[in-house]
Design an enzyme around this catalytic site. Structure first.
Site, mmCIF file in Angstrom:
data_model
loop_
_atom_site.group_PDB
_atom_site.id
_atom_site.type_symbol
_atom_site.label_atom_id
_atom_site.label_comp_id
_atom_site.label_asym_id
_atom_site.label_seq_id
_atom_site.Cartn_x
_atom_site.Cartn_y
_atom_site.Cartn_z
ATOM 1 N N ASP A 19 0.812 -1.220 0.000
ATOM 2 C CA ASP A 19 0.000 0.000 0.000
ATOM 3 C C ASP A 19 0.841 1.263 0.000
ATOM 4 O O ASP A 19 0.391 2.318 0.443
ATOM 5 C CB ASP A 19 -0.928 0.002 1.213
ATOM 6 C CG ASP A 19 -0.151 -0.066 2.534
ATOM 7 O OD1 ASP A 19 0.916 -0.717 2.572
ATOM 8 O OD2 ASP A 19 -0.621 0.513 3.536
ATOM 9 N N ARG A 41 4.452 1.350 -11.918
ATOM 10 C CA ARG A 41 3.828 0.944 -10.657
ATOM 11 C C ARG A 41 2.894 -0.239 -10.883
ATOM 12 O O ARG A 41 2.868 -1.188 -10.095
ATOM 13 C CB ARG A 41 3.056 2.116 -10.034
ATOM 14 C CG ARG A 41 3.947 3.243 -9.538
ATOM 15 C CD ARG A 41 3.190 4.227 -8.659
ATOM 16 N NE ARG A 41 2.083 4.890 -9.332
ATOM 17 C CZ ARG A 41 2.170 6.036 -10.010
ATOM 18 N NH1 ARG A 41 3.354 6.624 -10.144
ATOM 19 N NH2 ARG A 41 1.099 6.589 -10.564
ATOM 20 N N LYS A 64 -6.695 -0.454 6.479
ATOM 21 C CA LYS A 64 -5.562 -0.164 7.362
ATOM 22 C C LYS A 64 -5.432 1.334 7.587
ATOM 23 O O LYS A 64 -5.650 2.137 6.664
ATOM 24 C CB LYS A 64 -4.260 -0.689 6.745
ATOM 25 C CG LYS A 64 -3.083 -0.662 7.709
ATOM 26 C CD LYS A 64 -1.740 -0.603 6.998
ATOM 27 C CE LYS A 64 -1.374 0.815 6.617
ATOM 28 N NZ LYS A 64 0.042 0.961 6.189
ATOM 29 N N GLU A 82 -3.357 0.121 13.589
ATOM 30 C CA GLU A 82 -1.886 0.153 13.534
ATOM 31 C C GLU A 82 -1.324 1.345 14.312
ATOM 32 O O GLU A 82 -1.160 2.426 13.765
ATOM 33 C CB GLU A 82 -1.392 0.210 12.089
ATOM 34 C CG GLU A 82 0.128 0.210 12.000
ATOM 35 C CD GLU A 82 0.663 0.269 10.570
ATOM 36 O OE1 GLU A 82 1.893 0.240 10.409
ATOM 37 O OE2 GLU A 82 -0.144 0.340 9.628
ATOM 38 N N GLU A 126 1.953 2.442 15.426
ATOM 39 C CA GLU A 126 3.374 2.100 15.300
ATOM 40 C C GLU A 126 4.238 2.980 16.186
ATOM 41 O O GLU A 126 4.304 4.199 15.999
ATOM 42 C CB GLU A 126 3.846 2.238 13.852
ATOM 43 C CG GLU A 126 5.332 1.931 13.718
ATOM 44 C CD GLU A 126 5.855 1.967 12.286
ATOM 45 O OE1 GLU A 126 7.060 1.693 12.096
ATOM 46 O OE2 GLU A 126 5.069 2.268 11.360
ATOM 47 N N LYS A 168 -2.075 -4.264 14.228
ATOM 48 C CA LYS A 168 -0.772 -4.252 13.553
ATOM 49 C C LYS A 168 0.195 -3.396 14.362
ATOM 50 O O LYS A 168 0.338 -2.209 14.112
ATOM 51 C CB LYS A 168 -0.894 -3.721 12.119
ATOM 52 C CG LYS A 168 0.434 -3.705 11.363
ATOM 53 C CD LYS A 168 0.273 -3.324 9.895
ATOM 54 C CE LYS A 168 1.617 -3.275 9.203
ATOM 55 N NZ LYS A 168 1.506 -3.029 7.738
ATOM 56 N N SER A 195 2.433 -8.481 8.834
ATOM 57 C CA SER A 195 1.927 -7.595 7.796
ATOM 58 C C SER A 195 3.121 -6.782 7.333
ATOM 59 O O SER A 195 3.358 -5.664 7.795
ATOM 60 C CB SER A 195 0.809 -6.688 8.337
ATOM 61 O OG SER A 195 0.363 -5.802 7.322
ATOM 62 N N TYR A 216 4.518 6.278 4.796
ATOM 63 C CA TYR A 216 4.040 5.457 3.680
ATOM 64 C C TYR A 216 3.511 6.361 2.577
ATOM 65 O O TYR A 216 2.883 7.354 2.848
ATOM 66 C CB TYR A 216 2.924 4.523 4.152
ATOM 67 C CG TYR A 216 3.441 3.337 4.924
ATOM 68 C CD1 TYR A 216 3.839 2.191 4.252
ATOM 69 C CD2 TYR A 216 3.536 3.375 6.297
ATOM 70 C CE1 TYR A 216 4.312 1.094 4.974
ATOM 71 C CE2 TYR A 216 4.014 2.300 7.013
ATOM 72 C CZ TYR A 216 4.405 1.156 6.337
ATOM 73 O OH TYR A 216 4.881 0.081 7.044
#
Length: 364
Positions: free
Chosen positions: A31, A53, A146, A187, A189, A229, A302, A364
């Protein structure tokens, strides 16, 4: 209070979540945003355009049936462009995944923004319009979603404000997704940037996860239809005293035991800049850890960089290298499948191997 989920909605969410992590399966995180995938492609000298891509994502999704990739991967997270994209032969990317028995998912957040009143901490954007986007993604074939929150360890960080804002936002996102039939991956993190010790990472991760599940409870999240996650508990990348896989496993499992409800179906760890091999070894140690051994969730993966680094190295943007690149994905996915079962023996090496995949302040 959000409208209560019907029994049929709960059943669907529960079945989707379970199918993603059953029998040692994990998730391929593909992603990356347009900017981030551009950096990955740039590392092998490939221009960042839509065709390239598409070619790269098509490579990831078109392994042969006898590769059994669907036995190692239960889900794949897509960027919005990829969800609505078709391969060179006109087959949708969603169908390519479904043909392998892999559940398509979608990244729904809009990235992080500075959180005023803090020392450089951030909060994730994207709640505005999320319900409508979820409807669109579900109609396109996505079954889970996500949303990534970022927590930094540093001087006076994380602050209580930073933790609470991200926890509440994660909970709001998760309940919106469930209303629209998408299983939310939660998630939070804790970044590995810094010189902090293993013990400091454990302290912060426990505090963050406790806040996240308090917020999820307040927002009436259906835990049985969700996945977590988190980061593994590791020392900071710049810490001179790095932990062994066994030490990472103990700190991580104890942290989860103290904070994550047993109703959560699965925990799919992020790789967080670990090398491909270290991410697999640590996951294996987590699943082998037996003292005291109370692990009511599936403990899976993941991974983005830790499944794709060797793939990119093998591909180099050349059609003649596609089969070799796909073999790298098959190897890494199988290695992590075995780690989910606590049976990885360290006998699978890829083109990237022990190379560090750390990116400071990763986005990301």
């Amino acid at each position: 209070m959000a409208p209560a989920l019907t029994s049929a909605q709960k059943k669907e969410l529960r079945q989707i979540a379970q199918s993603i992590v059953e029998n040692g399966k994990g998730i391929l995180a593909a992603d990356e945003s347009t900017g981030t995938i551009g950096k990955r492609l740039g590392s092998i000298g490939v221009e960042n355009n839509e065709d390239n891509r598409r070619d790269y994502r098509e490579l990831l999704f078109t392994l042969s049936k006898d590769s059994n990739i669907g036995s190692s991967l239960g889900g794949c997270i897509l960027f919005e462009e990829t969800l609505f994209q078709s391969a060179s032969d006109g087959t949708s990317m969603v169908k390519l995944l479904q043909d392998h028995g892999i559940v398509p998912g979608i990244k729904v957040d809009k990235g992080v923004q500075p959180l005023p009143g803090t020392n450089g901490e951030t909060v994730t954007q994207g709640i505005d319009g999320l319900q409508d986007r979820c409807k669109k993604y579900k109609a396109a074939g996505a079954q889970f979603a996500k949303w990534r929150a970022v927590i930094k360890i540093g001087d006076d960080m994380p602050s209580e404000l930073g933790i609470q804002e991200n926890a509440v936002t994660l909970a709001r996102y998760a309940t919106i997704c469930q209303q629209e039939g998408l299983v939310p991956i939660v998630e939070p993190e804790v970044l590995c940037d810094g010189t902090h010790t293993l013990a400091r990472c454990q302290e912060v991760t426990e505090k963050v996860l406790a806040a996240v599940y308090k917020a999820c409870n307040d927002h009436h999240l259906y835990l049985e239809g969700s996945l977590l996650k988190p980061n593994m508990v590791t020392a900071g990348m710049q810490c001179p005293d790095q932990a062994t896989p066994e030490q990472v496993a103990e700190a991580t499992v104890v942290t989860l035991q103290r904070t994550v409800p047993a109703a959560v179906v699965g925990i799919t760890f992020l790789s967080g800049g670990q090398s491909e091999e270290n991410a697999t070894l640590n996951l294996n140690a987590i699943n082998q850890y037996q003292d005291p051994g109370r692990k009511p969730w599936k403990l899976s993966f993941s991974y983005g960089r830790a499944l794709q680094a060797s793939v990119l190295k093998a591909w180099q943007g050349k059609k003649e290298n596609v089969a070799a690149a796909q073999q790298e994905l098959q190897k890494r996915a199988y290695a992590n499948h075995m780690a989910c079962l606590g049976q990885y023996t360290g006998d699978v090496t890829g083109a990237s191997g022990q190379e560090s995949l750390f990116v400071a302040n990763h986005t990301y």
